[in-house]
Design an enzyme around this catalytic site. Structure first.
Site, PDB file in Angstrom:
ATOM      1  N   CYS A   1     -13.165   1.095   8.353  1.00 20.79           N
ATOM      2  CA  CYS A   1     -13.485   0.170   7.263  1.00 20.79           C
ATOM      3  C   CYS A   1     -14.947   0.303   6.841  1.00 20.79           C
ATOM      4  CB  CYS A   1     -13.180  -1.258   7.712  1.00 20.79           C
ATOM      5  SG  CYS A   1     -13.703  -2.490   6.526  1.00 20.79           S
TER       6      CYS A   1
ATOM      7  N   CYS B   1     -12.967   0.853   3.500  1.00 23.01           N
ATOM      8  CA  CYS B   1     -13.165  -0.256   2.551  1.00 23.01           C
ATOM      9  C   CYS B   1     -14.579  -0.342   1.968  1.00 23.01           C
ATOM     10  CB  CYS B   1     -12.883  -1.602   3.233  1.00 23.01           C
ATOM     11  SG  CYS B   1     -11.697  -1.580   4.568  1.00 23.01           S
TER      12      CYS B   1
ATOM     13  N   LYS C   1     -15.929   2.804   0.021  1.00 21.77           N
ATOM     14  CA  LYS C   1     -15.032   2.933  -1.136  1.00 21.77           C
ATOM     15  C   LYS C   1     -15.346   1.881  -2.190  1.00 21.77           C
ATOM     16  CE  LYS C   1     -11.426   0.503  -1.345  1.00 21.77           C
ATOM     17  NZ  LYS C   1     -10.187  -0.116  -0.846  1.00 21.77           N
TER      18      LYS C   1
ATOM     19  N   TYR D   1      -2.364   3.628  -2.313  1.00 21.09           N
ATOM     20  CA  TYR D   1      -3.524   2.930  -2.862  1.00 21.09           C
ATOM     21  C   TYR D   1      -4.808   3.735  -2.732  1.00 21.09           C
ATOM     22  CZ  TYR D   1      -5.494   1.178   1.602  1.00 21.09           C
ATOM     23  OH  TYR D   1      -6.090   1.070   2.837  1.00 21.09           O
TER      24      TYR D   1
ATOM     25  N   GLU E   1      -7.054   4.654  -5.905  1.00 20.94           N
ATOM     26  CA  GLU E   1      -8.423   4.137  -5.985  1.00 20.94           C
ATOM     27  C   GLU E   1      -9.421   5.276  -6.187  1.00 20.94           C
ATOM     28  OE1 GLU E   1      -7.979   0.054  -3.349  1.00 20.94           O
ATOM     29  OE2 GLU E   1      -8.694   1.853  -2.338  1.00 20.94           O
TER      30      GLU E   1
ATOM     31  N   HIS F   1     -10.220 -23.088 -18.400  1.00 24.74           N
ATOM     32  CA  HIS F   1     -10.233 -22.400 -19.694  1.00 24.74           C
ATOM     33  C   HIS F   1     -11.666 -22.129 -20.141  1.00 24.74           C
ATOM     34  CE1 HIS F   1      -8.668 -21.279 -23.596  1.00 24.74           C
ATOM     35  NE2 HIS F   1      -9.608 -22.033 -24.141  1.00 24.74           N
TER      36      HIS F   1
ATOM     37  N   GLU G   1      -6.042 -18.512 -15.843  1.00 27.30           N
ATOM     38  CA  GLU G   1      -5.359 -19.733 -16.287  1.00 27.30           C
ATOM     39  C   GLU G   1      -3.894 -19.445 -16.618  1.00 27.30           C
ATOM     40  OE1 GLU G   1      -6.379 -21.417 -20.260  1.00 27.30           O
ATOM     41  OE2 GLU G   1      -7.745 -19.729 -20.435  1.00 27.30           O
TER      42      GLU G   1
HETATM   43  P1  FAD Z   1     -10.638   1.716  12.877  1.00 23.29           P
HETATM   44  O1  FAD Z   1     -11.413   0.823  11.981  1.00 23.29           O
HETATM   45  O2  FAD Z   1     -10.097   2.964  12.375  1.00 23.29           O
HETATM   46  O3  FAD Z   1     -11.429   1.866  14.209  1.00 23.29           O
HETATM   47  C1  FAD Z   1     -10.998   2.707  15.232  1.00 23.29           C
HETATM   48  C2  FAD Z   1     -12.216   3.241  15.953  1.00 23.29           C
HETATM   49  O4  FAD Z   1     -11.802   3.839  17.160  1.00 23.29           O
HETATM   50  C3  FAD Z   1     -12.950   4.322  15.179  1.00 23.29           C
HETATM   51  O5  FAD Z   1     -14.306   3.973  15.062  1.00 23.29           O
HETATM   52  C4  FAD Z   1     -12.763   5.585  16.011  1.00 23.29           C
HETATM   53  O6  FAD Z   1     -13.883   6.438  15.972  1.00 23.29           O
HETATM   54  C5  FAD Z   1     -12.583   4.989  17.392  1.00 23.29           C
HETATM   55  N1  FAD Z   1     -11.825   5.834  18.334  1.00 23.29           N
HETATM   56  C6  FAD Z   1     -10.666   6.489  18.111  1.00 23.29           C
HETATM   57  N2  FAD Z   1     -10.227   7.081  19.246  1.00 23.29           N
HETATM   58  C7  FAD Z   1     -11.147   6.787  20.205  1.00 23.29           C
HETATM   59  C8  FAD Z   1     -11.253   7.100  21.598  1.00 23.29           C
HETATM   60  N3  FAD Z   1     -10.313   7.804  22.204  1.00 23.29           N
HETATM   61  N4  FAD Z   1     -12.338   6.665  22.274  1.00 23.29           N
HETATM   62  C9  FAD Z   1     -13.299   5.934  21.646  1.00 23.29           C
HETATM   63  N5  FAD Z   1     -13.250   5.600  20.347  1.00 23.29           N
HETATM   64  C10 FAD Z   1     -12.170   6.010  19.639  1.00 23.29           C
HETATM   65  N6  FAD Z   1      -8.341  -2.034   4.407  1.00 23.29           N
HETATM   66  C11 FAD Z   1      -8.509  -3.174   3.696  1.00 23.29           C
HETATM   67  O7  FAD Z   1      -8.202  -4.257   4.207  1.00 23.29           O
HETATM   68  N7  FAD Z   1      -9.035  -3.141   2.439  1.00 23.29           N
HETATM   69  C12 FAD Z   1      -9.416  -1.999   1.843  1.00 23.29           C
HETATM   70  O8  FAD Z   1      -9.880  -2.005   0.702  1.00 23.29           O
HETATM   71  C13 FAD Z   1      -9.259  -0.788   2.560  1.00 23.29           C
HETATM   72  N8  FAD Z   1      -9.656   0.384   2.023  1.00 23.29           N
HETATM   73  C14 FAD Z   1      -9.527   1.542   2.750  1.00 23.29           C
HETATM   74  C15 FAD Z   1      -9.957   2.720   2.177  1.00 23.29           C
HETATM   75  C16 FAD Z   1      -9.841   3.906   2.861  1.00 23.29           C
HETATM   76  C17 FAD Z   1     -10.324   5.192   2.242  1.00 23.29           C
HETATM   77  C18 FAD Z   1      -9.282   3.901   4.178  1.00 23.29           C
HETATM   78  C19 FAD Z   1      -9.151   5.189   4.947  1.00 23.29           C
HETATM   79  C20 FAD Z   1      -8.860   2.727   4.760  1.00 23.29           C
HETATM   80  C21 FAD Z   1      -8.978   1.525   4.043  1.00 23.29           C
HETATM   81  N9  FAD Z   1      -8.548   0.310   4.588  1.00 23.29           N
HETATM   82  C22 FAD Z   1      -8.698  -0.844   3.856  1.00 23.29           C
HETATM   83  C23 FAD Z   1      -7.886   0.251   5.905  1.00 23.29           C
HETATM   84  C24 FAD Z   1      -8.859  -0.210   6.982  1.00 23.29           C
HETATM   85  O9  FAD Z   1     -10.004   0.608   6.985  1.00 23.29           O
HETATM   86  C25 FAD Z   1      -8.166  -0.151   8.342  1.00 23.29           C
HETATM   87  O10 FAD Z   1      -6.970  -0.894   8.283  1.00 23.29           O
HETATM   88  C26 FAD Z   1      -9.035  -0.727   9.463  1.00 23.29           C
HETATM   89  O11 FAD Z   1     -10.263  -0.049   9.553  1.00 23.29           O
HETATM   90  C27 FAD Z   1      -8.287  -0.660  10.799  1.00 23.29           C
HETATM   91  O12 FAD Z   1      -9.107  -1.099  11.839  1.00 23.29           O
HETATM   92  P2  FAD Z   1      -8.858  -0.621  13.339  1.00 23.29           P
HETATM   93  O13 FAD Z   1      -9.767  -1.446  14.174  1.00 23.29           O
HETATM   94  O14 FAD Z   1      -7.428  -0.618  13.630  1.00 23.29           O
HETATM   95  O15 FAD Z   1      -9.289   0.902  13.371  1.00 23.29           O
END
Ligand code: FAD
Length: 490
Positions: free
Chosen positions: A44, A49, A52, A179, A183, A473, A478
């Site tokens: 994110c 997010c 972006k 999406y 986007e 309004h 609205e």
């Molecule tokens: P992540 O945020 O992906 O975090 C996982 C972390 O784990 C990463 O930092 C990674 O490096 C780390 N990791 C992975 N494996 C290991 C390991 N073995 N050991 C240590 N660290 C590890 N969501 C919205 O709500 N609104 C939006 O507008 C939106 N726009 C998006 C735009 C794009 C281009 C993308 C790709 C995603 C977007 N999302 C959006 C989705 C959102 O980013 C994800 O749903 C969210 O980040 C998920 O969070 P998470 O904690 O599951 O995983």
């Protein structure tokens, strides 16, 4: 504590992992560690997010200048400076990453800048060679973008790469209709890139309300995006390579609908190019052959579970490699939980955060809490935006008899500036209960509007509750409280 190094070891410092670690340590007083292999903040903050949305803002200023001129401002449109924007963007992401690190530190979470894998139901192995034990392990490793299974697919970029481009391409082909694809099409088009988008399905934004996705597609085309549905990439190669040249001349330009510009770009393949990072020749299912400066694959994301040692300890994985969990985010191994994109439930930041909070409530606060995945409002940041909550007309009709209230109009602000943009407001209402089952808004600022409409829908508001609310309004929103007669029923 019972002989373990920690009460909780969190793997992954993204949206879900950081929140769960902070709350477990800060509010529940647990001894918590977290490992992050890349940058704190995760998808994110670093490559989703946040960057972006900043790019969406950047891309919309061209239109703002045009509108301002129509409103009487004497402004001249200058070129967009990608390098200066990217420098500022990187500085902002550095700042946010520091905030995430300090939030963890402030809550007393011990952090490891390392990759972590599962070594046992209570054991984690770090890439530093250390092994740590914990009473509970929370896997919050997110997902990664995937390229299609196509020869030369490495020539294409994915969403992670967009933020690091040395320069903006002159032409960009985006593959995908979700999406993220839509986007980035809007962003790049707004920044002056010639954008072509191929999506293999019949309409972009699958799963959203048909009428809403139709209007978004129409608006994208009107704004200059060359969107082709029912079209996919078949072959790709470095422009100018023998492979590509051997395909030149298949089909006539007229039959393929090629433009003069296509032909000019295709001819440029005669010039030697470097494969990596250079222009890419693409043949698509509609027979067209073209060269693009860049090809972006926005063709889906897979959960980060490979090589994590999960199945070895008994954690079940689904068909796409996602971790299978119950309503409390618990895996088949009782001491191991998983939240966020790695579970492939609803892949959005606020959902990952909620799943993290529910996990802490359940495991550390003695208050078993299931995550509520119903009626989640969300937005697609296209131009105009699409805000949505609840059922689409099509999904609702399959369940029960409905009334559809719908209005489409030209927003005052852009109509005055001479634009042809249209907005759409739509309510799907249950005939039996009168509850609003779905609300869909296509309009500038729809993301902001749907957050508020989402409260009413989540509370179970009826159409009559909407009607009782006095309009603000003159606003676009609205319209959501002034639609009197259903457009369709049944
Ligand atoms: P992540 O945020 O992906 O975090 C996982 C972390 O784990 C990463 O930092 C990674 O490096 C780390 N990791 C992975 N494996 C290991 C390991 N073995 N050991 C240590 N660290 C590890 N969501 C919205 O709500 N609104 C939006 O507008 C939106 N726009 C998006 C735009 C794009 C281009 C993308 C790709 C995603 C977007 N999302 C959006 C989705 C959102 O980013 C994800 O749903 C969210 O980040 C998920 O969070 P998470 O904690 O599951 O995983």
């Amino acid at each position: 504590m019972s002989g373990f190094d920690y009460d909780l070891f969190v793997i992954g410092g993204g949206s879900g992992g950081v929140r769960a670690a902070r709350v477990a340590a800060g509010e529940a007083g647990a001894k918590v560690a977290l490992a992050e292999e890349d940058r704190y903040g995760g998808t994110c903050v670093i490559r989703g997010c946040v960057p972006k949305k900043l790019m969406v803002f950047a891309s919309e200023y061209a239109g703002v200048v045009e509108d301002a001129q129509a409103y009487g401002w004497q402004l001249a449109q200058g070129p967009f400076d990608w390098t200066s924007f990217r420098t500022r963007l990187n500085a902002e992401l550095d700042r946010l990453e520091k905030v995430y690190r300090s939030l963890l530190k402030g809550s007393g979470v011990e952090t490891f800048d390392a990759r972590a894998t599962i070594a046992g139901p209570h054991a984690v192995k770090l890439s530093t060679g250390e092994e740590k034990t914990a009473k509970h392990i929370l896997v919050a490793t997110g997902g990664h973008p995937v390229r299609p299974d196509l020869p030369n697919a490495h020539l294409g970029i994915v969403s992670d790469d967009i933020f690091h481009l040395d320069a903006l391409p002159k032409s960009l082909l985006i593959i995908g209709g979700g999406y993220i694809a839509c986007e980035f099409a809007g962003i790049m088009n707004g920044l002056g890139v010639e954008v072509t988008q191929y999506y293999r399905g019949a309409q972009i934004l699958r799963g959203f309300d048909d009428e809403a996705r139709g209007l978004v597609a129409e608006s994208m085309r009107e704004s200059g995006i060359d969107l082709h549905v029912g079209t996919n990439i078949m072959e790709m190669a470095p422009a100018g390579a023998d492979h590509a040249l051997s395909h030149a001349g298949t089909g006539s330009d007229a039959a393929m609908g090629a433009t003069a510009q296509d032909r000019q770009v295709r001819d440029s393949r005669d010039a030697p190019q470097t494969a990596a990072g250079g222009p890419v020749w693409v043949k698509s299912t509609n027979g067209a052959e073209r060269v693009f400066d860049k090809v972006l694959f926005a063709t889906g994301r897979d959960p980060n579970t490979a090589g994590m040692g999960l199945e070895e300890v008994g954690v079940s994985l689904g068909r796409r490699g996602q971790i299978v969990v119950d309503g409390y985010s618990q895996t088949a191994v009782p001491s191991i939980y998983a939240i966020g994109d790695v579970t492939d439930r609803v892949n959005l930041t606020p959902v990952a955060i909620r799943e993290g909070m529910a996990f802490v409530e359940t495991v550390f606060k003695g208050n078993p809490t299931k995550v509520d995945h119903e009626l989640i409002p969300s937005a697609v940041f296209t131009q105009p935006e699409l805000g949505t909550v609840g059922l689409s007309e099509e999904a609702a009709r399959e369940k029960e008899e409905i009334e559809v209230y719908c209005t489409s109009f030209r927003p005052m602000q852009t109509a005055f500036a001479g634009r042809s943009d249209r907005a759409l407001m739509k309510l799907i209402v249950s005939k039996a209960s009168r509850k609003v089952l779905g609300c869909h808004i296509v309009a500038p600022g729809a993301g902001e509007m749907i957050q508020l409409a989402g409260i009413a829908v989540k509370m179970g508001a009826t159409k009559e509750d909407f009607d009782r609310t006095v309009a603000v309004h003159p606003t676009m929103s609205e319209e959501i409280v002034t639609m009197r007669s259903p457009m369709r029923t049944g």
